[in-house]
Design a protein around this motif. Sequence first.
Motif, PDB file in Angstrom:
ATOM      1  N   ILE A  46       0.849  -1.196   0.000  1.00  0.00           N
ATOM      2  CA  ILE A  46       0.000   0.000   0.000  1.00  0.00           C
ATOM      3  C   ILE A  46       0.884   1.244   0.000  1.00  0.00           C
ATOM      4  O   ILE A  46       1.873   1.296   0.730  1.00  0.00           O
ATOM      5  CB  ILE A  46      -0.919   0.027   1.238  1.00  0.00           C
ATOM      6  N   ARG A  47       0.489   2.229  -0.797  1.00  0.00           N
ATOM      7  CA  ARG A  47       1.250   3.474  -0.877  1.00  0.00           C
ATOM      8  C   ARG A  47       0.328   4.675  -0.721  1.00  0.00           C
ATOM      9  O   ARG A  47      -0.862   4.605  -1.063  1.00  0.00           O
ATOM     10  CB  ARG A  47       1.984   3.561  -2.222  1.00  0.00           C
ATOM     11  N   ASN A  48       0.869   5.765  -0.226  1.00  0.00           N
ATOM     12  CA  ASN A  48       0.146   7.024  -0.123  1.00  0.00           C
ATOM     13  C   ASN A  48      -0.586   7.296  -1.442  1.00  0.00           C
ATOM     14  O   ASN A  48       0.028   7.335  -2.505  1.00  0.00           O
ATOM     15  CB  ASN A  48       1.151   8.145   0.161  1.00  0.00           C
ATOM     16  N   PRO A  49      -1.916   7.474  -1.420  1.00  0.00           N
ATOM     17  CA  PRO A  49      -2.658   7.616  -2.683  1.00  0.00           C
ATOM     18  C   PRO A  49      -2.232   8.831  -3.494  1.00  0.00           C
ATOM     19  O   PRO A  49      -2.264   8.793  -4.728  1.00  0.00           O
ATOM     20  CB  PRO A  49      -4.111   7.736  -2.225  1.00  0.00           C
ATOM     21  N   TYR A  50      -1.826   9.901  -2.825  1.00  0.00           N
ATOM     22  CA  TYR A  50      -1.377  11.085  -3.572  1.00  0.00           C
ATOM     23  C   TYR A  50      -0.141  10.755  -4.409  1.00  0.00           C
ATOM     24  O   TYR A  50      -0.036  11.165  -5.571  1.00  0.00           O
ATOM     25  CB  TYR A  50      -1.066  12.230  -2.599  1.00  0.00           C
ATOM     26  N   LYS A  51       0.784   9.996  -3.821  1.00  0.00           N
ATOM     27  CA  LYS A  51       2.002   9.613  -4.549  1.00  0.00           C
ATOM     28  C   LYS A  51       1.724   8.511  -5.568  1.00  0.00           C
ATOM     29  O   LYS A  51       2.261   8.522  -6.675  1.00  0.00           O
ATOM     30  CB  LYS A  51       3.068   9.151  -3.548  1.00  0.00           C
ATOM     31  N   ALA A  52       0.882   7.546  -5.184  1.00  0.00           N
ATOM     32  CA  ALA A  52       0.598   6.425  -6.080  1.00  0.00           C
ATOM     33  C   ALA A  52      -0.124   6.879  -7.343  1.00  0.00           C
ATOM     34  O   ALA A  52       0.185   6.436  -8.453  1.00  0.00           O
ATOM     35  CB  ALA A  52      -0.235   5.371  -5.348  1.00  0.00           C
ATOM     36  N   LEU A  53      -1.085   7.776  -7.192  1.00  0.00           N
ATOM     37  CA  LEU A  53      -1.822   8.273  -8.352  1.00  0.00           C
ATOM     38  C   LEU A  53      -0.903   9.021  -9.311  1.00  0.00           C
ATOM     39  O   LEU A  53      -0.980   8.851 -10.532  1.00  0.00           O
ATOM     40  CB  LEU A  53      -2.968   9.179  -7.900  1.00  0.00           C
TER      41      LEU A  53
ATOM     42  N   LEU B 268      -0.271 -10.225   4.161  1.00  0.00           N
ATOM     43  CA  LEU B 268       0.735  -9.441   4.867  1.00  0.00           C
ATOM     44  C   LEU B 268       0.716  -8.023   4.300  1.00  0.00           C
ATOM     45  O   LEU B 268       0.988  -7.822   3.113  1.00  0.00           O
ATOM     46  CB  LEU B 268       2.130 -10.053   4.686  1.00  0.00           C
ATOM     47  N   VAL B 269       0.374  -7.049   5.134  1.00  0.00           N
ATOM     48  CA  VAL B 269       0.300  -5.657   4.682  1.00  0.00           C
ATOM     49  C   VAL B 269       1.669  -4.999   4.865  1.00  0.00           C
ATOM     50  O   VAL B 269       2.258  -5.038   5.954  1.00  0.00           O
ATOM     51  CB  VAL B 269      -0.767  -4.877   5.466  1.00  0.00           C
ATOM     52  N   VAL B 270       2.181  -4.407   3.790  1.00  0.00           N
ATOM     53  CA  VAL B 270       3.451  -3.669   3.821  1.00  0.00           C
ATOM     54  C   VAL B 270       3.207  -2.303   3.221  1.00  0.00           C
ATOM     55  O   VAL B 270       2.712  -2.190   2.091  1.00  0.00           O
ATOM     56  CB  VAL B 270       4.553  -4.409   3.027  1.00  0.00           C
ATOM     57  N   HIS B 271       3.548  -1.270   3.963  1.00  0.00           N
ATOM     58  CA  HIS B 271       3.427   0.087   3.438  1.00  0.00           C
ATOM     59  C   HIS B 271       4.695   0.452   2.670  1.00  0.00           C
ATOM     60  O   HIS B 271       5.808   0.232   3.160  1.00  0.00           O
ATOM     61  CB  HIS B 271       3.170   1.087   4.564  1.00  0.00           C
ATOM     62  N   PHE B 272       4.509   0.983   1.484  1.00  0.00           N
ATOM     63  CA  PHE B 272       5.635   1.375   0.632  1.00  0.00           C
ATOM     64  C   PHE B 272       6.597   2.289   1.389  1.00  0.00           C
ATOM     65  O   PHE B 272       7.816   2.147   1.287  1.00  0.00           O
ATOM     66  CB  PHE B 272       5.086   2.094  -0.609  1.00  0.00           C
ATOM     67  N   GLU B 273       6.064   3.209   2.164  1.00  0.00           N
ATOM     68  CA  GLU B 273       6.896   4.167   2.894  1.00  0.00           C
ATOM     69  C   GLU B 273       7.744   3.460   3.954  1.00  0.00           C
ATOM     70  O   GLU B 273       8.911   3.823   4.172  1.00  0.00           O
ATOM     71  CB  GLU B 273       6.011   5.238   3.540  1.00  0.00           C
ATOM     72  N   ASP B 274       7.188   2.445   4.611  1.00  0.00           N
ATOM     73  CA  ASP B 274       7.958   1.674   5.593  1.00  0.00           C
ATOM     74  C   ASP B 274       9.057   0.864   4.911  1.00  0.00           C
ATOM     75  O   ASP B 274      10.148   0.688   5.464  1.00  0.00           O
ATOM     76  CB  ASP B 274       7.032   0.736   6.372  1.00  0.00           C
TER      77      ASP B 274
ATOM     78  N   ALA C  74     -10.440   0.128   7.919  1.00  0.00           N
ATOM     79  CA  ALA C  74     -10.403  -1.294   7.586  1.00  0.00           C
ATOM     80  C   ALA C  74      -9.155  -1.965   8.161  1.00  0.00           C
ATOM     81  O   ALA C  74      -9.210  -3.096   8.658  1.00  0.00           O
ATOM     82  CB  ALA C  74     -10.456  -1.476   6.073  1.00  0.00           C
ATOM     83  N   LEU C  75      -8.021  -1.283   8.087  1.00  0.00           N
ATOM     84  CA  LEU C  75      -6.781  -1.834   8.641  1.00  0.00           C
ATOM     85  C   LEU C  75      -6.882  -1.986  10.154  1.00  0.00           C
ATOM     86  O   LEU C  75      -6.516  -3.023  10.720  1.00  0.00           O
ATOM     87  CB  LEU C  75      -5.597  -0.937   8.268  1.00  0.00           C
ATOM     88  N   ARG C  76      -7.360  -0.952  10.813  1.00  0.00           N
ATOM     89  CA  ARG C  76      -7.479  -1.001  12.274  1.00  0.00           C
ATOM     90  C   ARG C  76      -8.529  -2.041  12.704  1.00  0.00           C
ATOM     91  O   ARG C  76      -8.399  -2.659  13.771  1.00  0.00           O
ATOM     92  CB  ARG C  76      -7.843   0.372  12.816  1.00  0.00           C
TER      93      ARG C  76
ATOM     94  N   PRO D 183       0.041   5.356   7.503  1.00  0.00           N
ATOM     95  CA  PRO D 183       1.006   6.321   8.043  1.00  0.00           C
ATOM     96  C   PRO D 183       0.441   7.739   8.069  1.00  0.00           C
ATOM     97  O   PRO D 183      -0.473   8.079   7.309  1.00  0.00           O
ATOM     98  CB  PRO D 183       2.183   6.207   7.062  1.00  0.00           C
ATOM     99  N   ASP D 184       1.010   8.555   8.927  1.00  0.00           N
ATOM    100  CA  ASP D 184       0.502   9.918   9.110  1.00  0.00           C
ATOM    101  C   ASP D 184       0.569  10.754   7.833  1.00  0.00           C
ATOM    102  O   ASP D 184      -0.274  11.623   7.608  1.00  0.00           O
ATOM    103  CB  ASP D 184       1.286  10.631  10.219  1.00  0.00           C
TER     104      ASP D 184
END
Length: 564
Positions: A417-424, A475-481, A548-550, A558-559
């Motif tokens: 998963i990546r920040n939608p602003y950056k992914a778009l 397994l959820v991995v954030h692109f930023e992490d 959904a994640l929580r 991420p913030d």
Amino acid sequence: MAKLWFKFQRYFRRKPVRFFTFLALYLTAGSLVFLHSGFVGQPAVSQNQASPAVGGPAEGPELPFLGDLHLGRGFRDTGEASSIARRYGPWFKGKDGSERAKLGDYGGAWSRALKGRVIREKEEERAKYIGCYLDNTQSRALRGVSFFDYKKMTIFRCQDNCAERGYLYAGLEFGAECYCGHKIQAANVTEAECDMECKGERGRVCGGANRLSVYRLQLAQESARRYGSAVFRGCFRRPDNLSLALPVTAAMPNMSVDKCVDLCTEKEYPLAALAGTACHCGFPTTRFPLHEREDEQLCAQKCSAEEFESCGTPSYFIVYQTQVQDNRCMDRRFLPAKSKQLIALASFPGAGNTWARHLIELATGFYTGSYYFDGSLYNKGFKGERDHWRSGRTICIKTHESGQKEIEAFDAAILLIRNPYKALMAEFNRKYGGHIGFAAHAHWRGKEWPEFVRNYAPWWATHTLDWLKFGKRVLVVHFEDLKRDLFVQLGRMVRLLGVAAREDRLLCVESQKDGNFKRSGLRKLEYDPYTADMRQAISAYIKMVDAALRGRNLTGVPDDYRPR
């Protein structure tokens, strides 16, 4: 006058053969005039320039680390010709710069072909072919950087890539693979064993099966190999067992960053550690993993030979990463036996799926597959791209699908998963500029961007929601992490894949994490492409994904996903 024109039309209407004959004569006369004007004023050509070279350099798609290589393009004026040294590197120039001036003298299609021959002559001057050499995946003959292009590889592009990074040798293999190095660590074999034609250059030889066609590059400046191309890693505490952690050590009374980086580059090591008057070379290992940086003030001892650079101390080392490629994690192959489970590498487009595939292949040593087929990815070395996604020969399968049926076809998944602003923005750049290119400003300013956001922003949310709902083991991995803490996050991904990756191999990946298809940051626009309405809609989607994640007892987004 009108009456005369009417008679003229009636004459040719009755005699169509005469009309077409007249038309053919008219076009022939015009063509002769055009050809005559094209040759007027062309410069005289010497005999050696007029002799055609076999197989001129072919154009190919650009690599992240390559400059703007547009061979055969005519320059409009001699001012543009002055950029050749910058475009092709410091090695592409004569003693007085006259070669650059020659390339700016001509114009037109005929002169572009002539300029191609001139470039070929200059190519022979700055690179000398030295022979065919043995090579294998376990012990490379040239152990610097490498890149592949299974569609448009040329000798010139390989030489340019290696020379740009200051390597002394460039080698081509399998007609499509390019390797660089400072020394050849293999035996010479007969010329007949290098028998494969370059993929992008007919009539030219680019090595063979486990055989390298090797060229020695004539670098104009030795400084091209110096630390200007090395990467600063930081200040680190001296390892406990120095001789095992950094096996090569040399005393240097007149220490400088240049000298230490040059020494470690020559010795074919990716790390150069400066310790006062000593230089140490080695690899990132568990004994020296480069994970715990120290305050740079602890390393702030000036170099004896450099006024403005720090050279570290006997207790705290200044570390640079050289241009030597760490080959401990470069071998890749298909799975030796068919996999019993299908694992997806799932992401919304633009979330870094291709980069993640690069990391996984290096970390595990196995090829990744794809739900689709992308020829450009296959040509750049993702050989699992051509396999059917159910073949079971690849370690995981790239997919952007989000339907229930498609998701339930997989036994497990890594959800990136990546920040939608950056992914778009990343996906918009890929859609209109290719894997490593950028969309033009006209696309951002036109109707394409608003329409793209309207269609794709909801998909960013539903993609994650569907995989969380229908995925069997996710397994959820954030692109930023992954960018921030690659060693830990990549370790999580590898464990899900069921591979016991060595820690040293993960450290190898960490030291060369950027692959051929990692875009070098989003191009800065002069304005924010997101309108207030767009941000409001995307904010709602972020809240949906976060909830959904929580709801699954996972860490929320991420913030920095929050609206800007």
